[in-house]
Scaffold this motif. Structure first.
Motif, mmCIF file in Angstrom:
data_model
loop_
_atom_site.group_PDB
_atom_site.id
_atom_site.type_symbol
_atom_site.label_atom_id
_atom_site.label_comp_id
_atom_site.label_asym_id
_atom_site.label_seq_id
_atom_site.Cartn_x
_atom_site.Cartn_y
_atom_site.Cartn_z
ATOM 1 N N PHE A 195 34.532 91.376 41.613
ATOM 2 C CA PHE A 195 34.941 90.523 42.729
ATOM 3 C C PHE A 195 35.887 91.254 43.675
ATOM 4 O O PHE A 195 35.842 91.044 44.876
ATOM 5 C CB PHE A 195 35.612 89.246 42.226
ATOM 6 N N VAL A 196 36.747 92.100 43.116
ATOM 7 C CA VAL A 196 37.677 92.856 43.961
ATOM 8 C C VAL A 196 36.907 93.812 44.862
ATOM 9 O O VAL A 196 37.152 93.888 46.073
ATOM 10 C CB VAL A 196 38.714 93.617 43.102
ATOM 11 N N LEU A 197 35.959 94.535 44.300
ATOM 12 C CA LEU A 197 35.191 95.501 45.087
ATOM 13 C C LEU A 197 34.330 94.812 46.142
ATOM 14 O O LEU A 197 34.343 95.192 47.322
ATOM 15 C CB LEU A 197 34.326 96.353 44.159
ATOM 16 N N ILE A 198 33.591 93.797 45.738
ATOM 17 C CA ILE A 198 32.735 93.087 46.679
ATOM 18 C C ILE A 198 33.591 92.305 47.684
ATOM 19 O O ILE A 198 33.286 92.268 48.876
ATOM 20 C CB ILE A 198 31.764 92.141 45.939
ATOM 21 N N GLY A 199 34.677 91.715 47.219
ATOM 22 C CA GLY A 199 35.568 90.967 48.108
ATOM 23 C C GLY A 199 36.196 91.842 49.175
ATOM 24 O O GLY A 199 36.368 91.409 50.317
ATOM 25 N N THR A 200 36.516 93.080 48.829
ATOM 26 C CA THR A 200 37.066 94.009 49.818
ATOM 27 C C THR A 200 36.040 94.287 50.900
ATOM 28 O O THR A 200 36.343 94.215 52.096
ATOM 29 C CB THR A 200 37.486 95.328 49.140
ATOM 30 N N TYR A 201 34.815 94.569 50.498
ATOM 31 C CA TYR A 201 33.777 94.872 51.489
ATOM 32 C C TYR A 201 33.432 93.652 52.332
ATOM 33 O O TYR A 201 33.346 93.738 53.564
ATOM 34 C CB TYR A 201 32.509 95.419 50.823
ATOM 35 N N VAL A 202 33.241 92.502 51.696
ATOM 36 C CA VAL A 202 32.837 91.299 52.422
ATOM 37 C C VAL A 202 33.932 90.860 53.390
ATOM 38 O O VAL A 202 33.645 90.468 54.524
ATOM 39 C CB VAL A 202 32.451 90.171 51.447
ATOM 40 N N SER A 203 35.176 90.943 52.981
ATOM 41 C CA SER A 203 36.252 90.539 53.890
ATOM 42 C C SER A 203 36.370 91.512 55.055
ATOM 43 O O SER A 203 36.621 91.094 56.192
ATOM 44 C CB SER A 203 37.575 90.410 53.146
ATOM 45 N N TRP A 204 36.179 92.819 54.804
ATOM 46 C CA TRP A 204 36.185 93.772 55.918
ATOM 47 C C TRP A 204 35.032 93.450 56.859
ATOM 48 O O TRP A 204 35.215 93.412 58.069
ATOM 49 C CB TRP A 204 36.050 95.215 55.416
ATOM 50 N N TRP A 205 33.838 93.212 56.322
ATOM 51 C CA TRP A 205 32.670 92.899 57.144
ATOM 52 C C TRP A 205 32.908 91.643 57.981
ATOM 53 O O TRP A 205 32.594 91.608 59.167
ATOM 54 C CB TRP A 205 31.450 92.719 56.240
ATOM 55 N N HIS A 206 33.488 90.621 57.369
ATOM 56 C CA HIS A 206 33.751 89.380 58.091
ATOM 57 C C HIS A 206 34.728 89.608 59.242
ATOM 58 O O HIS A 206 34.491 89.157 60.369
ATOM 59 C CB HIS A 206 34.304 88.316 57.144
ATOM 60 N N LEU A 207 35.827 90.309 58.965
ATOM 61 C CA LEU A 207 36.820 90.542 60.013
ATOM 62 C C LEU A 207 36.305 91.509 61.076
ATOM 63 O O LEU A 207 36.706 91.429 62.235
ATOM 64 C CB LEU A 207 38.117 91.072 59.403
ATOM 65 N N ARG A 208 35.433 92.397 60.712
ATOM 66 C CA ARG A 208 34.909 93.385 61.659
ATOM 67 C C ARG A 208 33.826 92.802 62.576
ATOM 68 O O ARG A 208 33.769 93.140 63.755
ATOM 69 C CB ARG A 208 34.343 94.579 60.886
ATOM 70 N N PHE A 209 32.963 91.936 62.038
ATOM 71 C CA PHE A 209 31.800 91.493 62.797
ATOM 72 C C PHE A 209 31.727 89.990 63.076
ATOM 73 O O PHE A 209 31.095 89.588 64.047
ATOM 74 C CB PHE A 209 30.507 91.886 62.068
ATOM 75 N N VAL A 210 32.298 89.146 62.249
ATOM 76 C CA VAL A 210 32.033 87.715 62.317
ATOM 77 C C VAL A 210 33.194 86.893 62.882
ATOM 78 O O VAL A 210 32.970 85.925 63.597
ATOM 79 C CB VAL A 210 31.650 87.171 60.919
ATOM 80 N N GLN A 211 34.413 87.249 62.573
ATOM 81 C CA GLN A 211 35.568 86.444 62.966
ATOM 82 C C GLN A 211 35.610 86.241 64.478
ATOM 83 O O GLN A 211 35.516 87.189 65.255
ATOM 84 C CB GLN A 211 36.859 87.101 62.502
ATOM 85 N N ARG A 212 35.761 84.994 64.889
ATOM 86 C CA ARG A 212 35.825 84.656 66.315
ATOM 87 C C ARG A 212 37.261 84.829 66.801
ATOM 88 O O ARG A 212 38.188 84.263 66.235
ATOM 89 C CB ARG A 212 35.343 83.244 66.541
ATOM 90 N N ASN A 213 37.429 85.608 67.846
ATOM 91 C CA ASN A 213 38.747 85.849 68.433
ATOM 92 C C ASN A 213 39.078 84.774 69.455
ATOM 93 O O ASN A 213 38.213 84.005 69.870
ATOM 94 C CB ASN A 213 38.774 87.238 69.087
ATOM 95 N N THR A 214 40.336 84.731 69.892
ATOM 96 C CA THR A 214 40.770 83.718 70.843
ATOM 97 C C THR A 214 40.097 83.870 72.207
ATOM 98 O O THR A 214 39.955 82.898 72.934
ATOM 99 C CB THR A 214 42.297 83.769 71.027
ATOM 100 N N ASP A 215 39.678 85.083 72.542
ATOM 101 C CA ASP A 215 39.019 85.296 73.833
ATOM 102 C C ASP A 215 37.511 85.041 73.781
ATOM 103 O O ASP A 215 36.803 85.241 74.757
ATOM 104 C CB ASP A 215 39.288 86.697 74.356
ATOM 105 N N GLY A 216 37.003 84.586 72.640
ATOM 106 C CA GLY A 216 35.592 84.272 72.499
ATOM 107 C C GLY A 216 34.744 85.407 71.945
ATOM 108 O O GLY A 216 33.584 85.210 71.623
#
Length: 157
Positions: A98-119
């Motif tokens: 979970f630590v290894l996969i969680g590190t990658y998935v959270s990086w992927w989410h913050l890098r590509f998916v997270q919506r910023n305040t400017d859209g």
């Protein structure tokens, strides 16, 4: 995170034919801790930890006696988890996948998916590239693989 971890363990079984990957108990909160570590890296970057409780950070080591910075936390968490798993410390190694996969998935989410305040979506800065999760000595070796994976992620949308 659980589905990806199960898929990764099954893929390891297929590649190695070691049944331990199918029957090993895997549980824990390590994926969430890994996500927090990656979020610390994104938000605070090269700032040092400070456990003193004061907001002024005059000590370059963060009051720890050695220089642990926020961008070191994902790798340190992964290394500690792998060390505990390799030493057979059962209480601390059950969530290593979970630590290894969680590190990658959270990086992927913050890098590509997270919506910023400017859209816009994600953080496309060079300071948050996947290769920056590794020590500077390994970055030169891992950079071509990371660039390829980044290109694949861009193609997938």
């Amino acid at each position: 995170c659980g589905v990806l971890t199960s898929t990764a363990l099954f893929a390891l079984y297929v590649l190695t034919r070691l049944e331990i990957f199918l029957v090993a108990p895997t549980f824990g909160f390590g994926g969430v801790a890994a996500a927090q570590a990656v979020a610390l890296k994104l938000k605070f970057g090269s700032e040092a930890f400070s456990f003193s409780g004061s907001s002024s950070n005059t000590d370059s080591t963060g009051g720890l006696g050695f220089g642990v910075k926020c961008h070191h936390t994902p790798l340190l968490l992964c290394l500690c988890s792998l060390l505990m798993a390799s030493l057979g410390v059962d209480s601390l190694s059950k969530d290593a996948p979970f630590v290894l996969i969680g590190t990658y998935v959270s990086w992927w989410h913050l890098r590509f998916v997270q919506r910023n305040t400017d859209g816009s979506f994600g953080d496309s800065s060079d300071d948050f590239a996947f290769v920056t999760l590794f020590p500077p000595g390994l970055r030169r070796v891992l950079s071509p693989l990371a660039d390829f994976c980044y290109g694949v992620c861009l193609l997938l949308g």
